[in-house]
Design an enzyme around this catalytic site. Structure first.
Site, PDB file in Angstrom:
ATOM      1  N   ASP A 256       0.813  -1.211   0.000  1.00 54.28           N
ATOM      2  CA  ASP A 256       0.000   0.000   0.000  1.00 54.28           C
ATOM      3  C   ASP A 256       0.853   1.271   0.000  1.00 54.28           C
ATOM      4  O   ASP A 256       1.827   1.372   0.745  1.00 54.28           O
ATOM      5  CB  ASP A 256      -0.909  -0.010   1.245  1.00 54.28           C
ATOM      6  CG  ASP A 256      -1.789   1.207   1.348  1.00 54.28           C
ATOM      7  OD1 ASP A 256      -2.688   1.367   0.513  1.00 54.28           O
ATOM      8  OD2 ASP A 256      -1.561   2.027   2.272  1.00 54.28           O
ATOM      9  N   GLU A 293       1.528   0.034  -4.842  1.00 55.18           N
ATOM     10  CA  GLU A 293       0.617   1.140  -5.122  1.00 55.18           C
ATOM     11  C   GLU A 293       1.446   2.413  -4.995  1.00 55.18           C
ATOM     12  O   GLU A 293       2.058   2.662  -3.951  1.00 55.18           O
ATOM     13  CB  GLU A 293      -0.539   1.195  -4.137  1.00 55.18           C
ATOM     14  CG  GLU A 293      -1.472   2.367  -4.430  1.00 55.18           C
ATOM     15  CD  GLU A 293      -2.339   2.793  -3.260  1.00 55.18           C
ATOM     16  OE1 GLU A 293      -3.310   3.531  -3.487  1.00 55.18           O
ATOM     17  OE2 GLU A 293      -2.027   2.413  -2.118  1.00 55.18           O
TER      18      GLU A 293
END
Length: 588
Positions: A256, A293
């Site tokens: 993330d 990401e």
């Protein structure tokens, strides 16, 4: 449990350890019995008194506590409860010969355990695997499952990173889900968060300098990846990644918001992580992948370590989503200000990024770096994902914003792009249920802070405050659960049928599944909203306008045959193709 067996020499007895470099006294509490631990020169405290499987334990630091183990593998009473010993060797796997397919041929399906089924458990998720297999999914990506505050939430505020969330089921039930997926031919990826921990149950600062005030993230102090004592902090997060891959048999990780991982070390944390994951891959004899990401538009994240990159396998392509979403919806708020034209979409599918060193209106600065030389298989492309749905005020999916015909266009652009396609749960049938932001914090002050923060988050989008559901309301969570019965009703049935056809076409035609972004040819008329995408021998013709139009196909040798069309009234005569409003046709 922090089993230090691997840190010790062969034939030495196993030890339980915890890193607490500034503590003067550390005690291990097992069933309310306190045992003094011994320090070493590296800030670790150790003992040979290891709890039995299923036995609860905790730590006392200089008379304060009890605190759960920072590396606890099981938190049955939540983030604030005692740790429970989990013996990973007890589970009997049946996937010895399992080998996931290459990421280049994958179709990723992102899902949230708590809302994917009515029950919201690991066990229940296994009951829906037939649907995924019929659709053509190859990789299931779980949103974070590490222990977080409360009974339900997105999982991005995890606090016990080594323990699966208690409300989803027993840790071994997660293993059963993964083992079942492997038996059915599905690889499983896990979303992990290494840029911050949640506000509740984060006891790491009690143990050592896991965080630094030198950098700030939207969630507070950044993780200490490059300051004093950072070698053990880095070890903590890398060991966490290796644990999920080794002990739970995950086939890869999605990391993330790597743009919130701050590290000025000569060897960046991500590079160290990719190096050690590849070493584990060689030990296990099983392919492992890392997906980032990132909103940096920096290809160094996915370039090989030999060429100065970090060596990750792929990254989410934010530009592709934004360009596609803004074009189809007409939205220009917030970060969509940099997108909205066919030209933006054209740049992405042929150059991998739209903003690759150009001025960003949203950021008010030059943004990105060229990546046109990279394969499209280094990027994950989607029409929607948990962020882009859940971070809207009312959790609207594209099925709430677009017509059925427009949804078909969006799906066609995703599955014929040079990127690895990804679906978000329910997208394939145009689910009517929203995916909202939900939390279940017990602290009233924290709950109110979350509500207020949620409202501030949408200030740049001009969404009405009254449209923002209360994240703490249980109905917000319940409303986000998928309604599987609607798949058999129109227009959901029609949308699902289209997705299956598009996915089948991508599998059938090699020109649609290769990653040669630089070979993608695009012709368009911005004013008339007409678009032609050519990939090898296949032509995709799009009428993005809300009126019927005639499109003239390019002068290249073709059989003049329509393979698939989104509308039955679409008509081809010579090089002219009569296209209804919001329609797409595939031709050879």
């Amino acid at each position: 449990m922090s089993d230090l067996t691997t840190r010790n020499k062969i034939n030495q007895p196993p030890e339980l350890g915890v890193w607490a470099p500034f503590a003067h006294n550390v005690e291990l509490s097992i069933d309310r019995k306190s045992l003094t631990m011994s320090p070493d020169s590296n800030g670790w405290w150790k003992t040979e008194n290891i709890p039995a499987h299923g036995q609860d334990y905790s730590f006392m630091l200089d008379g304060k506590g009890p605190f759960p183990d920072p590396r606890s593998a099981w938190q049955p009473q939540g983030v604030n409860g005692p740790s429970r010993r989990l013996d990973h060797q007890r589970f009997k796997w049946s996937d010895k010969r399992w080998q996931p397919g290459p990421i280049s041929s994958s179709l990723i399906y992102e899902l949230h355990i708590g809302t994917f089924t009515h029950e919201g458990t690991f066990k229940a998720a296994a009951s829906r695997l037939d649907h995924l297999l019929e659709l053509g999914v190859t990789h299931v990506e779980l949103m974070p499952v590490a222990e977080f505050s409360g009974e339900y939430g997105w999982g991005y505020d995890g606090a016990s990173l080594f323990a699966p969330h208690h409300a989803y089921g027993h840790p071994e039930e997660l293993k059963e889900l993964i083992d079942t997926c492997h038996q059915r031919g599905l690889a499983v990826l896990l979303d992990v968060v290494y840029n911050h921990l949640g506000p509740v149950g984060n006891y790491l600062p009690r143990f050592g300098p896991y965080f630094t005030g030198h950098y700030n993230t939207p969630w507070g102090d950044a993780v200490n990846f490059d300051g004093p004592h950072s070698h053990e902090v880095r070890r903590y997060f890398i060991d966490n990644a290796l644990m999920w891959l080794r002990d739970y048999h995950f086939d890869g990780l999605r990391i993330d918001a790597v743009h919130a991982i701050f590290d000025t070390s000569a060897i960046h944390f991500l590079e160290q992580l990719s190096t050690e994951v590849k070493e584990l891959e060689s030990q296990l004899g099983r392919h492992l992948i890392l997906i980032a990401e990132s909103d940096l538009n920096d290809p160094r994240i996915i370039r090989s370590r030999e060429t100065g990159g970090y060596g990750l396998d792929a990254q989410w392509n934010e530009d592709f989503h934004h360009a596609l979403h803004a074009l189809l919806t007409g939205e220009k708020q917030g970060y969509y200000a940099d997108f909205g034209s066919i030209d933006h979409l054209s740049r992405v599918v042929s150059r991998n990024f739209s903003c690759d060193g150009c001025y960003s209106v949203f950021r008010k600065k030059i943004h990105g770096r060229p990546a046109a030389d990279l394969s499209g298989h280094k990027f994950i492309g989607c029409l929607q994902n948990h962020d882009q749905v859940g971070n809207r005020a009312a959790g609207e999916r594209t099925s709430h914003l677009l017509t059925t015909d427009q949804l078909k266009i969006g799906a066609a652009l995703v599955f014929t792009s040079p990127f690895i396609p990804m679906l978000f749960q329910g997208e394939e049938w145009g689910a009517s249920t929203p995916f909202l932001y939900f939390t279940s914090h017990n602290d009233p002050e924290l709950a109110e802070a979350v509500r207020q923060g949620r409202r501030r988050e949408f200030s740049s989008f001009d969404w009405p405050q009254e449209d923002i559901p209360d994240p703490q309301d249980p109905d917000t969570f319940k409303a986000s659960k998928l309604n599987w019965d609607e798949r058999n009703l129109d227009p959901h049935r029609q949308i699902l049928d289209w997705y299956k056809k598009i996915i089948g076409l991508r599998r059938l035609l090699p020109d649609l599944s290769n990653g040669r972004s630089h070979e993608v040819k695009v012709e368009f008329d911005e004013e008339q909203s007409l678009l032609i995408v050519i990939r090898g021998t296949v032509i995709m013709a799009y009428n993005l306008a809300s009126r019927e139009q005639t499109l003239l196909l390019p002068e290249i040798s073709r059989k003049g045959k329509i393979l698939l069309a989104s509308h039955e009234k679409l008509f081809l005569e010579g090089r002219k193709i009569q296209m209804p409003a919001h329609s797409v046709a595939f031709l050879i």
